[in-house]
Design a protein around this motif. Structure first.
Motif, PDB file in Angstrom:
ATOM      1  N   ALA A  96       0.817  -1.181   0.164  1.00 55.25           N
ATOM      2  CA  ALA A  96      -0.206  -0.091  -0.067  1.00 55.25           C
ATOM      3  C   ALA A  96       0.823   1.339  -0.144  1.00 55.25           C
ATOM      4  O   ALA A  96       0.424   2.246  -0.944  1.00 55.25           O
ATOM      5  N   VAL A  97       1.838   1.166   0.753  1.00 57.17           N
ATOM      6  CA  VAL A  97       2.839   2.454   0.816  1.00 57.17           C
ATOM      7  C   VAL A  97       3.593   2.635  -0.512  1.00 57.17           C
ATOM      8  O   VAL A  97       3.768   3.787  -0.891  1.00 57.17           O
ATOM      9  N   ARG A  98       3.959   1.508  -1.142  1.00 62.03           N
ATOM     10  CA  ARG A  98       4.350   1.651  -2.206  1.00 62.03           C
ATOM     11  C   ARG A  98       3.748   2.234  -3.415  1.00 62.03           C
ATOM     12  O   ARG A  98       4.153   3.122  -4.347  1.00 62.03           O
ATOM     13  N   ARG A  99       2.388   1.794  -3.367  1.00 65.31           N
ATOM     14  CA  ARG A  99       1.294   2.377  -4.501  1.00 65.31           C
ATOM     15  C   ARG A  99       1.121   3.856  -4.027  1.00 65.31           C
ATOM     16  O   ARG A  99       1.009   4.888  -4.992  1.00 65.31           O
ATOM     17  N   LEU A 100       1.268   4.401  -2.850  1.00 68.12           N
ATOM     18  CA  LEU A 100       0.862   5.639  -2.444  1.00 68.12           C
ATOM     19  C   LEU A 100       1.924   6.519  -2.896  1.00 68.12           C
ATOM     20  O   LEU A 100       1.877   7.533  -3.632  1.00 68.12           O
ATOM     21  N   LEU A 101       3.212   5.925  -2.516  1.00 69.20           N
ATOM     22  CA  LEU A 101       4.590   6.696  -3.011  1.00 69.20           C
ATOM     23  C   LEU A 101       4.586   6.933  -4.463  1.00 69.20           C
ATOM     24  O   LEU A 101       5.230   7.782  -4.963  1.00 69.20           O
ATOM     25  N   SER A 102       4.277   5.872  -5.267  1.00 65.62           N
ATOM     26  CA  SER A 102       4.394   5.755  -6.591  1.00 65.62           C
ATOM     27  C   SER A 102       3.372   6.747  -7.179  1.00 65.62           C
ATOM     28  O   SER A 102       3.800   7.858  -8.071  1.00 65.62           O
ATOM     29  N   GLN A 103       2.199   6.995  -6.610  1.00 62.30           N
ATOM     30  CA  GLN A 103       1.278   8.089  -6.988  1.00 62.30           C
ATOM     31  C   GLN A 103       2.015   9.266  -6.623  1.00 62.30           C
ATOM     32  O   GLN A 103       1.752  10.292  -7.680  1.00 62.30           O
ATOM     33  N   ALA A 104       2.466   9.710  -5.444  1.00 57.32           N
ATOM     34  CA  ALA A 104       2.890  10.783  -5.102  1.00 57.32           C
ATOM     35  C   ALA A 104       4.106  11.456  -6.021  1.00 57.32           C
ATOM     36  O   ALA A 104       4.265  12.328  -6.551  1.00 57.32           O
ATOM     37  N   ILE A 109       4.546  14.930  -5.649  1.00 56.86           N
ATOM     38  CA  ILE A 109       4.432  15.554  -4.461  1.00 56.86           C
ATOM     39  C   ILE A 109       5.878  15.101  -3.519  1.00 56.86           C
ATOM     40  O   ILE A 109       5.924  13.847  -3.333  1.00 56.86           O
ATOM     41  N   GLU A 110       6.220  15.881  -2.840  1.00 56.90           N
ATOM     42  CA  GLU A 110       6.995  15.661  -1.967  1.00 56.90           C
ATOM     43  C   GLU A 110       6.968  14.801  -0.822  1.00 56.90           C
ATOM     44  O   GLU A 110       5.633  14.713  -0.340  1.00 56.90           O
ATOM     45  N   LEU A 111       7.809  14.019  -0.306  1.00 60.34           N
ATOM     46  CA  LEU A 111       7.562  12.897   0.882  1.00 60.34           C
ATOM     47  C   LEU A 111       7.052  13.640   2.002  1.00 60.34           C
ATOM     48  O   LEU A 111       6.076  13.404   2.782  1.00 60.34           O
ATOM     49  N   ASP A 112       7.584  14.940   2.335  1.00 57.39           N
ATOM     50  CA  ASP A 112       7.131  15.531   3.717  1.00 57.39           C
ATOM     51  C   ASP A 112       5.561  15.837   3.387  1.00 57.39           C
ATOM     52  O   ASP A 112       4.896  16.074   4.438  1.00 57.39           O
ATOM     53  N   VAL A 113       5.015  16.178   2.074  1.00 53.17           N
ATOM     54  CA  VAL A 113       3.656  16.515   1.960  1.00 53.17           C
ATOM     55  C   VAL A 113       2.715  15.078   2.114  1.00 53.17           C
ATOM     56  O   VAL A 113       1.922  15.165   2.800  1.00 53.17           O
ATOM     57  N   VAL A 114       3.485  14.002   1.825  1.00 54.18           N
ATOM     58  CA  VAL A 114       2.707  12.679   2.041  1.00 54.18           C
ATOM     59  C   VAL A 114       2.680  12.288   3.562  1.00 54.18           C
ATOM     60  O   VAL A 114       1.459  11.965   3.747  1.00 54.18           O
ATOM     61  N   VAL A 115       3.729  12.572   4.182  1.00 53.95           N
ATOM     62  CA  VAL A 115       3.778  12.319   5.574  1.00 53.95           C
ATOM     63  C   VAL A 115       2.717  13.194   6.205  1.00 53.95           C
ATOM     64  O   VAL A 115       2.016  12.550   7.206  1.00 53.95           O
ATOM     65  N   ALA A 116       2.575  14.481   5.983  1.00 53.11           N
ATOM     66  CA  ALA A 116       1.694  15.260   6.398  1.00 53.11           C
ATOM     67  C   ALA A 116       0.208  14.885   6.466  1.00 53.11           C
ATOM     68  O   ALA A 116      -0.772  14.960   6.961  1.00 53.11           O
ATOM     69  N   LEU A 117       0.231  14.432   4.890  1.00 54.86           N
ATOM     70  CA  LEU A 117      -1.308  13.752   4.700  1.00 54.86           C
ATOM     71  C   LEU A 117      -1.821  12.678   5.688  1.00 54.86           C
ATOM     72  O   LEU A 117      -2.656  12.137   5.915  1.00 54.86           O
ATOM     73  N   LEU A 118      -0.479  11.716   5.622  1.00 57.34           N
ATOM     74  CA  LEU A 118      -0.778  10.704   6.586  1.00 57.34           C
ATOM     75  C   LEU A 118      -1.197  11.045   7.934  1.00 57.34           C
ATOM     76  O   LEU A 118      -2.069  10.438   8.300  1.00 57.34           O
ATOM     77  N   HIS A 119      -0.542  11.983   8.600  1.00 56.95           N
ATOM     78  CA  HIS A 119      -1.026  12.554   9.607  1.00 56.95           C
ATOM     79  C   HIS A 119      -2.389  12.904   9.766  1.00 56.95           C
ATOM     80  O   HIS A 119      -3.240  12.831  10.834  1.00 56.95           O
ATOM     81  N   GLU A 120      -2.789  13.872   8.716  1.00 55.70           N
ATOM     82  CA  GLU A 120      -4.086  14.225   8.521  1.00 55.70           C
ATOM     83  C   GLU A 120      -5.108  13.084   8.478  1.00 55.70           C
ATOM     84  O   GLU A 120      -6.085  13.313   9.416  1.00 55.70           O
ATOM     85  N   VAL A 121      -4.864  12.209   7.749  1.00 58.61           N
ATOM     86  CA  VAL A 121      -5.674  11.058   7.695  1.00 58.61           C
ATOM     87  C   VAL A 121      -5.987  10.489   8.950  1.00 58.61           C
ATOM     88  O   VAL A 121      -7.089   9.659   9.440  1.00 58.61           O
ATOM     89  N   ASP A 122      -4.733  10.048   9.534  1.00 56.64           N
ATOM     90  CA  ASP A 122      -4.717   9.533  10.853  1.00 56.64           C
ATOM     91  C   ASP A 122      -5.503  10.232  11.867  1.00 56.64           C
ATOM     92  O   ASP A 122      -6.465   9.570  12.553  1.00 56.64           O
ATOM     93  N   GLU A 123      -5.521  11.542  11.803  1.00 57.93           N
ATOM     94  CA  GLU A 123      -6.481  12.150  12.922  1.00 57.93           C
ATOM     95  C   GLU A 123      -7.784  12.119  12.485  1.00 57.93           C
ATOM     96  O   GLU A 123      -8.834  12.105  13.303  1.00 57.93           O
ATOM     97  N   GLU A 124      -8.310  12.045  11.048  1.00 59.04           N
ATOM     98  CA  GLU A 124      -9.608  11.856  10.537  1.00 59.04           C
ATOM     99  C   GLU A 124      -9.932  10.657  11.223  1.00 59.04           C
ATOM    100  O   GLU A 124     -11.162  10.378  11.717  1.00 59.04           O
ATOM    101  N   LEU A 125      -9.289   9.585  11.054  1.00 61.27           N
ATOM    102  CA  LEU A 125      -9.900   8.225  11.556  1.00 61.27           C
ATOM    103  C   LEU A 125      -9.765   8.112  12.808  1.00 61.27           C
ATOM    104  O   LEU A 125     -11.029   7.632  13.308  1.00 61.27           O
TER     105      LEU A 125
END
Length: 141
Positions: A96-104, A109-125
């Motif tokens: 799943a991470v590989r697919r996400l990073l491939s899309q990024a 989209i830089e890794l730090d933006v992806v990490v920020a999105l991961l934190h955002e979605v974690d908070e939403e969940l």
């Protein structure tokens, strides 16, 4: 009862779309332990897909221990502790991470933006689960 939706043109096979949505609903608290799922026939009719497609999704979810079928009663979100094979979980997450990073990467989209999105979605969940738990506690006598 949970409403699932499929996208026929999606690259993900329909049975995997069903699996993902059930898994996401459990993770997000929209489906709770012991909650009944639609029958295979009902879900197939709702989604306008073959009952065998739904069966394949339910069989795989049951194999993973996420749901259980009780003959004559229906299919439910599993109440049993799900044995977690850490290596299997890591392998699934890696894909799943590989697919996400491939899309990024494709979207520049830089890794730090992806990490920020991961934190955002974690908070939403977490917030979604907390709201669901709160509603569950408020509805009990």
């Amino acid at each position: 009862m949970i409403q699932l939706h499929i996208v026929p043109g999606d690259e993900l096979p329909i049975y995997r779309q069903i699996m993902r949505q059930v898994t996401d609903a459990v993770a997000g608290g929209r489906l709770r332990t012991g909650e009944k799922l639609p029958s295979q026939r009902e879900l197939a009719e709702q989604l306008v897909v073959s009952p065998l497609t739904v069966k394949k999704a339910y069989d795989e979810l049951e194999r993973q221990g996420l749901i259980s079928t009780q003959r004559g009663r229906g299919t439910f979100v599993s109440t049993a502790e799900r044995p977690i094979d850490p290596e299997l979980q890591r392998e699934r997450l890696h894909g799943a991470v590989r697919r996400l990073l491939s899309q990024a990467h494709l979207a520049n989209i830089e890794l730090d933006v992806v990490v920020a999105l991961l934190h955002e979605v974690d908070e939403e969940l977490r917030a979604e689960r907390a709201r669901r738990a709160e509603l569950g506690n408020d509805s009990t006598p």
